[in-house]
Design an enzyme around this catalytic site. Structure first.
Site, PDB file in Angstrom:
ATOM      1  N   GLU A  17       0.757  -1.237   0.035  1.00  0.00           N
ATOM      2  CA  GLU A  17      -0.085   0.007   0.076  1.00  0.00           C
ATOM      3  C   GLU A  17       0.832   1.102   0.037  1.00  0.00           C
ATOM      4  O   GLU A  17       0.574   2.340  -0.532  1.00  0.00           O
ATOM      5  CB  GLU A  17      -0.916   0.151   1.334  1.00  0.00           C
ATOM      6  CG  GLU A  17      -2.063  -1.306   1.227  1.00  0.00           C
ATOM      7  CD  GLU A  17      -1.522  -2.317   1.871  1.00  0.00           C
ATOM      8  OE1 GLU A  17      -0.286  -2.476   2.077  1.00  0.00           O
ATOM      9  OE2 GLU A  17      -2.565  -3.000   2.441  1.00  0.00           O
ATOM     10  N   ASP A 603      24.854 -10.343 -15.257  1.00  0.00           N
ATOM     11  CA  ASP A 603      24.725  -9.317 -14.407  1.00  0.00           C
ATOM     12  C   ASP A 603      25.081  -9.634 -12.863  1.00  0.00           C
ATOM     13  O   ASP A 603      24.686 -10.580 -12.347  1.00  0.00           O
ATOM     14  CB  ASP A 603      23.207  -8.619 -14.139  1.00  0.00           C
ATOM     15  CG  ASP A 603      22.696  -7.851 -15.416  1.00  0.00           C
ATOM     16  OD1 ASP A 603      23.552  -7.403 -16.042  1.00  0.00           O
ATOM     17  OD2 ASP A 603      21.821  -7.997 -15.578  1.00  0.00           O
ATOM     18  N   GLU A 609      27.772  -6.054  -2.457  1.00  0.00           N
ATOM     19  CA  GLU A 609      26.981  -6.232  -1.213  1.00  0.00           C
ATOM     20  C   GLU A 609      27.201  -7.407  -0.478  1.00  0.00           C
ATOM     21  O   GLU A 609      26.830  -7.322   0.725  1.00  0.00           O
ATOM     22  CB  GLU A 609      25.363  -5.928  -1.467  1.00  0.00           C
ATOM     23  CG  GLU A 609      24.797  -6.931  -1.970  1.00  0.00           C
ATOM     24  CD  GLU A 609      23.266  -6.607  -2.226  1.00  0.00           C
ATOM     25  OE1 GLU A 609      23.076  -5.455  -2.895  1.00  0.00           O
ATOM     26  OE2 GLU A 609      22.298  -7.455  -2.038  1.00  0.00           O
ATOM     27  N   HIS A 698      18.187   6.453 -12.154  1.00  0.00           N
ATOM     28  CA  HIS A 698      17.257   6.549 -11.039  1.00  0.00           C
ATOM     29  C   HIS A 698      16.529   7.761 -10.959  1.00  0.00           C
ATOM     30  O   HIS A 698      15.528   8.083 -10.000  1.00  0.00           O
ATOM     31  CB  HIS A 698      18.005   6.182  -9.783  1.00  0.00           C
ATOM     32  CG  HIS A 698      18.577   4.846  -9.643  1.00  0.00           C
ATOM     33  ND1 HIS A 698      18.150   3.727  -9.461  1.00  0.00           N
ATOM     34  CD2 HIS A 698      19.808   4.588  -9.854  1.00  0.00           C
ATOM     35  CE1 HIS A 698      18.687   2.642  -9.736  1.00  0.00           C
ATOM     36  NE2 HIS A 698      19.893   3.249  -9.936  1.00  0.00           N
TER      37      HIS A 698
HETATM   38  N1  GLN Z   1      19.864  -6.356 -16.800  1.00  0.00           N
HETATM   39  C1  GLN Z   1      19.356  -5.697 -15.581  1.00  0.00           C
HETATM   40  C2  GLN Z   1      18.225  -4.378 -16.275  1.00  0.00           C
HETATM   41  O1  GLN Z   1      18.859  -3.956 -16.974  1.00  0.00           O
HETATM   42  C3  GLN Z   1      20.089  -5.343 -14.949  1.00  0.00           C
HETATM   43  C4  GLN Z   1      19.418  -4.559 -13.449  1.00  0.00           C
HETATM   44  C5  GLN Z   1      20.587  -4.162 -12.377  1.00  0.00           C
HETATM   45  O2  GLN Z   1      21.655  -4.199 -12.473  1.00  0.00           O
HETATM   46  N2  GLN Z   1      19.928  -4.127 -11.297  1.00  0.00           N
HETATM   47  O3  GLN Z   1      17.094  -4.248 -15.552  1.00  0.00           O
END
Ligand code: GLN
Ligand code: ZN
Length: 758
Positions: A17, A603, A609, A698
């Site tokens: 939500e 990827d 992390e 972003h």
């Molecule tokens: N291949 C993924 C995308 O383009 C990579 C996303 C990521 O690195 N978080 O969405």
């Protein structure tokens, strides 16, 4: 009385939500009053639930509209100057502007930097520190919420604050580096004022989180803890200092000696240290034992927990509290709404609500005796036994492959491969590409959902996705990109998509966990040995390749990221689970190559992390993490180009391991840091190719050609231009088409401009 409590509850809501409301507010679909109503409703529901389950303390201030570190930054009035905050209350819109990048006039301003919260997949917004900054209490949020909570749960309401040292530690110096600790003296009076106000409102306890106590701290920082907490004394107010995510180790004595009324420790990740803490912590102080795993979804072995807790209870009496190890922010809300998980698997699990129940059970067993909860204990025992014995968990053929791992090295070194790849791919200088995903429109999401629910058949689904792929291919040819992607329309999430096709993974319907802001992820559950029954991506990628003469990049999620972004089984080392995934991916990579795909991206945004919080544990992790990637990648021929991609990571301290991945090309996020992150590669003389992101995906802001040219020129000062690629920071799935059209057209223009120059 022995108390049962938690450090925090998931804030997103059982049906996300919070996400829906925030995004509707950003779009102007609802007004602030309606947004606030959603918040009030969520908080009320969560507090009520905790009270009904029997918790003795209920955290307040764990709710957030974006991020609790940003909340703290707002509370302290530490708004970066570019957001032109006039002082006084940091209102919700200023708050969102910091998160999303906008000046009050609406003109673009870089958003605050975002980075991983310790070793979790939660991201916080980095506080920006400068030597002459001032602090003042600047947000009523926490105080308002305390008043709200007291009206519902009374004295059980316990405010939560991120502690001054952790907030400072997580901050980043702007401009010239300076000693962040010099800001502490200015910060403490503001924290003092906050605590005083909370006490005046009726709070008896305040929980102060200092998770940096689980890190390697410089001596000055350790010493600053004593100074800070001696200052933060408010008569009539008790502090519960919370540490989590790892052992206190060399911070143990400091933590035990602080003038606070209670100490919470992580007894899951630091189980071996618990008795030492009990020895050092003065008897009059509360010891809160975080014995329920707040980072994972497995049911707790309550018998084992009681074996640990009962002797402590004998020693400490009522000053022993029981809790999950950390905030439940990192687990989904409620297992009860999962209707599709089979009963056996479901019986092995516990989400936030169930973890609260387990916490209360432990408390009751301690204070009333095990008999008082005999039935609950018996149910738990049976579930654990069934998990231990299950044939779904162990697969002999996977075990055997793990014993005979294939070579993890490419046949030839990069310089040799480069020649073969150049001959095959025929790319220009500064080749352009994207990271994989293109906008996930409502139509795409709707179609995926319809297929999943059985509302449309496979033929219709495949047809729709193929049209999407064709659309994206045509778009990319239109922009003039060099290496294309299929756009990932069939993927809801980069880990879930693969996990769904692998044995050993299970999926929830509503197991959402906050990743950052309004973004949530639904981590798969790895419960058994991993195997790939059939090819996962080959059909989509070969279809995409059939539409264009330009190279089409196959797109996979790497083994470490699959591991990091899943809930991982706790009955074998993480290393073994990771290698099992790597073997499955290796087969997929080879199938793609076999099908004629010349560029394959694996990827690994989560590689960094996954680093343990303490340096001493790094090598062991990096050894198996790098090995896993190499096992996935190394089976291909010279002329097959392996890409990898990572986002928001600092690379300095692991650059040699990044290089050891030996990917032919790595694309990274760099635009927010203005190419600073590239320094690590430059200093190391990173030998392979790099695509530093030039478009911050972003933020809704679209960079100009000039801005991207400037970023690339900066990159070219650091890395030989012949080894540079041009690409956005990350995938484009969250952006809208008009933004993407504009940004990628400009990005290609920037690359072309520079090709003429070099
Ligand atoms: N291949 C993924 C995308 O383009 C990579 C996303 C990521 O690195 N978080 O969405
Ligand atoms: Zn990324």
């Amino acid at each position: 009385m022995t108390c049962a409590h938690i450090l925090g509850f998931p804030r997103i809501g059982l049906r996300r939500e919070m996400k829906q409301a925030v995004e509707a507010y950003w779009n102007g679909d609802i007004d602030r009053a309606e947004l606030q109503r959603t918040g009030t409703g969520l908080r009320r529901r969560h507090w009520q639930l905790q009270q009904d389950t029997g918790l003795d303390f209920i955290p307040v201030g764990d709710f957030s509209w974006y991020d609790h570190v940003l909340d703290t930054t707002a509370l302290l009035g530490a708004v970066p100057p570019r957001f032109e905050h006039p002082g006084g209350e940091v209102d919700l819109d200023t708050y969102f502007r910091m998160a999303r990048g906008r000046a009050p006039t609406g003109s673009p301003q870089p958003a605050c930097e975002m980075t991983k919260w310790f070793d979790t997949n939660y991201h916080y917004l980095v506080p920006e520190l400068h030597p002459d900054m001032a602090f003042a209490v600047s947000s009523a949020k926490l105080f308002d919420e305390l008043a709200e909570a007291r009206a519902i749960v009374g004295d059980k309401a316990r405010p939560v604050l991120l502690g001054p040292l952790s907030w400072l530690w997580l901050g980043k110096c702007q401009g010239e580096t300076f000693d962040k600790l010099t800001l502490l003296d200015r910060l403490l009076p503001v924290y003092g004022e906050i605590l005083q106000r909370l006490q005046t409102q009726g709070a008896a306890w305040v929980q102060i989180d200092e998770p940096i106590l689980a890190l390697d701290l410089p001596t000055a920082w350790r010493a600053a803890f004593s100074r800070a907490y001696h200052t933060l004394q408010v008569p009539g107010l008790k502090l519960l200092l919370a540490s989590y995510f790892g052992p206190l180790a060399d911070n143990l004595r400091t933590a035990c000696d602080l003038p606070v009324a209670g100490l919470h420790v992580d007894a899951v990740r630091a189980a071996g240290e618990l008795n030492l803490v009990a020895d050092w912590l003065p008897a009059h102080k509360v010891l809160s034992v975080g014995i329920i795993d707040g980072r994972n979804i497995w049911r707790t072995d309550l018998d084992r927990a009681l074996e640990i807790l009962e002797p402590l209870r004998q020693r400490r009496g009522d000053a022993l509290w029981v809790a999950p190890s950390c905030s439940l922010l990192h687990v989904p809300v409620d297992l009860a709404v999962e209707s599709k998980l089979d009963g056996e698997l479901k019986s092995w699990l516990a989400f936030a609500v169930q973890k609260i129940e387990e916490t209360v059970t432990l408390k009751r067993a301690l204070s009333e005796g095990r008999d008082a909860v005999a039935e609950v204990l018996e149910t738990s025992r049976r579930a654990l036994a069934s998990r231990r014995k299950s044939a779904r968990v162990t697969r002999p053929e996977v075990r055997e492959r793990l014993q005979n791992l294939p070579a993890d090295q490419r046949a030839n070194p990069y310089p040799v491969r480069r020649q073969a790849q150049r001959a095959r791919l025929q790319l220009p200088l500064l080749p352009t590409t994207t990271i994989g995903s293109f906008p996930q429109t409502p139509e795409i999401r709707r179609t995926r959902r319809a297929f999943k629910n059985g509302d449309i058949g496979e033929a219709e689904y495949v047809d729709f996705m193929r049209r999407q792929i064709a659309f994206v291919v045509e778009k990319q040819e239109g922009y003039g990109l060099d290496v294309l992607v299929h756009g990932e329309p069939e993927r809801n999430d980069m880990v879930e998509y693969f996990g769904e096709q692998l044995d050993g993974f299970a999926f929830t319907e509503n197991g959402w966990v906050q990743s950052y802001g309004s973004r949530c992820v639904k981590p798969p559950i790895i419960y058994g040995d991993v195997a790939r029954p059939r090819a996962m991506t080959v059909d989509w990628i070969t279809y995409a390749q059939s539409l264009t003469t330009r190279p089409m990049k196959g797109m996979l999620t790497g083994p470490v990221t699959m591991l990091q972004w899943s809930f991982v089984r706790d009955d074998q080392p993480r290393r073994d689970t990771c290698l099992q995934i790597a073997l499955a991916l290796r087969d997929e990579v080879l199938d793609l190559e076999q099908a004629g795909i010349g560029v394959i991206q694996i990827d690994e945004p989560a590689l960094r992390e996954g680093l343990p919080l303490r340096r001493g544990d790094w090598d062991a992790y990096l050894d198996w993490a790098v090995r896993s990637f190499r096992i996935a990648a190394a089976g291909v021929r010279d002329e097959t180009q392996i890409h990898t991609h990572m986002c928001y990571a600092e690379f300095n301290d692991i650059i040699e391991h990044i290089a050891a991945l030996d990917a032919d090309v790595i694309t990274i996020e760099t635009s927010r840091s203005k190419m600073e992150l590239l320094d690590a590669f430059a200093d190391f003389e990173y030998p392979n190719e790099i695509g530093p992101g030039v478009y911050d995906i972003h933020s809704p802001n679209i960079p100009t050609v000039e801005e991207m040219v400037a970023l690339l020129e900066k990159a070219a000062e650091k890395i030989p231009v012949a080894r540079l690629w041009v690409n956005p920071d990350c995938g484009l799935k969250t952006r809208r088409w008009p933004e993407v059209d504009e940004a990628l057209t400009r990005m290609v223009a920037a690359a072309r401009l520079l090709r003429e120059r070099y």
